[in-house]
Design an enzyme around this catalytic site. Structure first.
Site, PDB file in Angstrom:
ATOM      1  N   LYS A   1      -9.452   1.733   2.761  1.00 58.14           N
ATOM      2  CA  LYS A   1      -9.882   2.950   3.440  1.00 58.14           C
ATOM      3  C   LYS A   1     -11.456   2.463   3.957  1.00 58.14           C
ATOM      4  O   LYS A   1     -11.512   1.690   4.908  1.00 58.14           O
ATOM      5  CB  LYS A   1     -10.036   4.172   2.458  1.00 58.14           C
ATOM      6  CG  LYS A   1      -8.484   4.420   2.321  1.00 58.14           C
ATOM      7  CD  LYS A   1      -8.163   5.450   1.104  1.00 58.14           C
ATOM      8  CE  LYS A   1      -6.691   5.529   1.210  1.00 58.14           C
ATOM      9  NZ  LYS A   1      -5.965   5.928   0.010  1.00 58.14           N
TER      10      LYS A   1
ATOM     11  N   SER B   1      -8.120  13.673  -1.037  1.00 60.21           N
ATOM     12  CA  SER B   1      -7.741  12.836   0.048  1.00 60.21           C
ATOM     13  C   SER B   1      -7.112  14.159   0.947  1.00 60.21           C
ATOM     14  O   SER B   1      -7.205  13.641   2.288  1.00 60.21           O
ATOM     15  CB  SER B   1      -6.610  12.065  -0.299  1.00 60.21           C
ATOM     16  OG  SER B   1      -5.511  12.705  -1.001  1.00 60.21           O
TER      17      SER B   1
ATOM     18  N   HIS C   1     -11.511   7.563  -1.472  1.00 58.88           N
ATOM     19  CA  HIS C   1     -12.228   8.176  -0.171  1.00 58.88           C
ATOM     20  C   HIS C   1     -13.670   8.229  -0.425  1.00 58.88           C
ATOM     21  O   HIS C   1     -14.441   8.910   0.718  1.00 58.88           O
ATOM     22  CB  HIS C   1     -11.659   9.601   0.359  1.00 58.88           C
ATOM     23  CG  HIS C   1     -10.197   9.464   0.403  1.00 58.88           C
ATOM     24  ND1 HIS C   1      -9.607   9.167   1.672  1.00 58.88           N
ATOM     25  CD2 HIS C   1      -9.040   9.601  -0.231  1.00 58.88           C
ATOM     26  CE1 HIS C   1      -8.407   9.026   1.542  1.00 58.88           C
ATOM     27  NE2 HIS C   1      -7.765   9.442   0.288  1.00 58.88           N
TER      28      HIS C   1
HETATM   29  C1  PLP Z   1      -4.996   6.191  -0.621  1.00 60.95           C
HETATM   30  C2  PLP Z   1      -5.143   6.666  -2.102  1.00 60.95           C
HETATM   31  C3  PLP Z   1      -4.657   5.822  -3.228  1.00 60.95           C
HETATM   32  C4  PLP Z   1      -3.692   4.643  -2.958  1.00 60.95           C
HETATM   33  O1  PLP Z   1      -4.213   3.602  -2.358  1.00 60.95           O
HETATM   34  P1  PLP Z   1      -3.528   2.274  -1.823  1.00 60.95           P
HETATM   35  O2  PLP Z   1      -4.398   1.297  -1.779  1.00 60.95           O
HETATM   36  O3  PLP Z   1      -3.344   2.826  -0.382  1.00 60.95           O
HETATM   37  O4  PLP Z   1      -2.382   2.348  -2.379  1.00 60.95           O
HETATM   38  C5  PLP Z   1      -4.993   6.104  -4.405  1.00 60.95           C
HETATM   39  N1  PLP Z   1      -5.614   7.217  -4.764  1.00 60.95           N
HETATM   40  C6  PLP Z   1      -6.061   8.107  -3.783  1.00 60.95           C
HETATM   41  C7  PLP Z   1      -6.881   9.289  -3.859  1.00 60.95           C
HETATM   42  C8  PLP Z   1      -5.833   7.690  -2.350  1.00 60.95           C
HETATM   43  O5  PLP Z   1      -6.319   8.325  -1.155  1.00 60.95           O
END
Ligand code: PLP
Length: 422
Positions: free
Chosen positions: A263, A203, A231
């Protein structure tokens, strides 16, 4: 950051003795000390309130900023079909689901979304969670037990680390993408049940995990492989099915796949996909699934629309990757400290927290919003600008960012700080 020692508080008469409750640390006071500590280290975090979002443009106060820090990689968050699906479902079903999935919160829309997600990712079944954070906590807590070993990449998302703690397993973290180190860690506990968990796309760095090598290692070591593709889903792989599909791996090699809806899909929520036995077990034992309210049915309807668009609209991925290529070639020409990332996440490694913060503030004065990512989100000395691109951006936006970065004249020292990265 280090925890402060417990400091005794004084009793009302100013007497520190007594041994009873007078000696307890004041928790909020201790937190306040830690907070001011962060302020001194330039690591304080601040919430910014956005008045209105219009694609990558954000209205803030009386100004408008062009954002390069959202995760809406396909530009779906404001898509009219998502908005219409959400509104239609809300008119029919209201806002709240009123209950947990296992009581009466699970509607047809949730079931349809789970089926679509399983089909897209090539898994037997999928299970929805209200957020990715909870999905990871739920999987690790349900799968792991005391005496097990959980091996993770050092740069994994915070919630994978927290999940391993919740599961009670021994957590070992291998240096980033170092498959040989992961192998040594697994071999050190040959008799223990083992889970290897990795981000698919990291991330804060944007690079893809060595998934094929990790899958081969897990097969050889009889460890279970889990990939968090927050991602990668929508962005990588055939029809956007994610980094695991992109690596040519299926459910047999990666039995535990987690990805989010907040995302590239532009919504909110997450899911775990895998064999029926995994999903059935999570339904029984994953506490963050069982004891929480189901996501609003209207959100599930919007997410289903997003899943269909993400698969069908290949042009969104093509546009995104054309913008990534434009950014990378422009940044390379300027000698900027690019990372080895081919994804929508394009960090510029600046080294110190102060350098990253200064650069972000200078960009903001030029109307651009880029986040400065500082410790403890990233390791000490590895602060960066985390630039994210989206199919909602245009070429002119990327050019504007490159012009602003050129004008910053990042000092050579901060470039050197990033050189050891790639
Ligand atoms: C954003 C993210 C999460 C958390 O997801 P949310 O739905 O925002 O709680 C988990 N793992 C990774 C790698 C992320 O980038």
């Amino acid at each position: 950051m280090q925890k402060l020692p417990l400091t005794p508080t004084l009793s009302p008469n100013g007497d520190a003795a007594g041994g009873g409750s007078a000696w307890r640390a004041d928790l909020i006071g201790r937190l306040a000390v830690q907070t001011s500590e962060r302020g001194r280290e330039q690591l304080l975090r601040r919430v910014r309130t956005i008045d209105r979002a219009d694609g990558p443009w954000l209205d803030v106060g009386n100004g408008r900023l062009l954002s390069f820090c959202g995760n809406d990689y396909l530009g779906l968050a404001q898509h009219p079909q998502l908005v219409a699906a959400l509104a239609r479902a809300a008119r029919e079903q209201g806002v709240g689901s009123t209950s947990a999935h296992l009581i009466c919160g699970h509607r047809t829309g949730h079931a349809e979304l789970e089926e679509a997600l399983a089909a897209w990712t090539g898994r037997e079944r999928a299970l929805l969670f209200p957020a990715g954070y909870m999905a990871n906590l739920g999987v690790l807590q349900a799968l792991l037990a005391r005496g097990d070993i959980c091996v993770q990449d050092k740069l994994n998302h915070a919630c994978l680390l927290d999940g391993a703690k919740l599961g009670g397993a021994e957590l070992k973290r291998y240096p980033h993408a170092d498959v040989a180190a992961a192998a040594r860690q697994l071999a050190s506990r040959a008799g223990a049940a083992a889970l290897l968990a990795t981000d698919g796309v990291f991330s804060m760095d944007g690079d893809v995990a060595p998934l094929r090598e990790l899958a081969a290692l897990c097969a050889q070591q009889r460890a279970t492989l889990m990939v968090d593709d927050a991602h990668g889903l929508g962005v990588l792989g055939p029809r956007g099915a994610g980094s695991v599909s992109g690596a040519g791996l299926g459910q047999d090699e990666v039995p535990v796949l987690m990805a989010t809806l907040g995302k590239a899909l532009g919504c909110m929520g997450a899911f775990v996909a895998g064999p029926a036995a995994l999903i059935e077990g999570l339904t029984q034992f994953a506490r963050p699934y069982i004891y929480t309210t189901a996501m609003p049915p209207a959100l599930a309807a919007a997410a289903l629309e997003a899943v269909q668009l993400a698969q069908a609209d290949a042009w969104r991925r093509e546009k995104l990757f054309a913008l990534v290529a434009r950014f990378r070639s422009g940044a390379a020409e300027l000698g900027l400290p690019l990372a080895a990332s081919a994804s929508a996440i394009q960090p510029l490694l600046l080294g110190s927290a102060a350098a990253a913060l200064d650069a972000a503030q200078a960009l903001e004065r030029r109307g651009l919003l880029v986040s400065a990512i500082r410790p403890p989100t990233v390791p000490q000395g590895r602060a960066r600008l985390r630039i994210t691109l989206s199919a909602a951006h245009e070429e002119a936006h990327v050019d504007r960012l490159l012009d602003a970065l050129e004008a910053l004249r990042l000092p050579p020292a901060s470039r050197a700080a990033a050189d050891d990265h790639v």
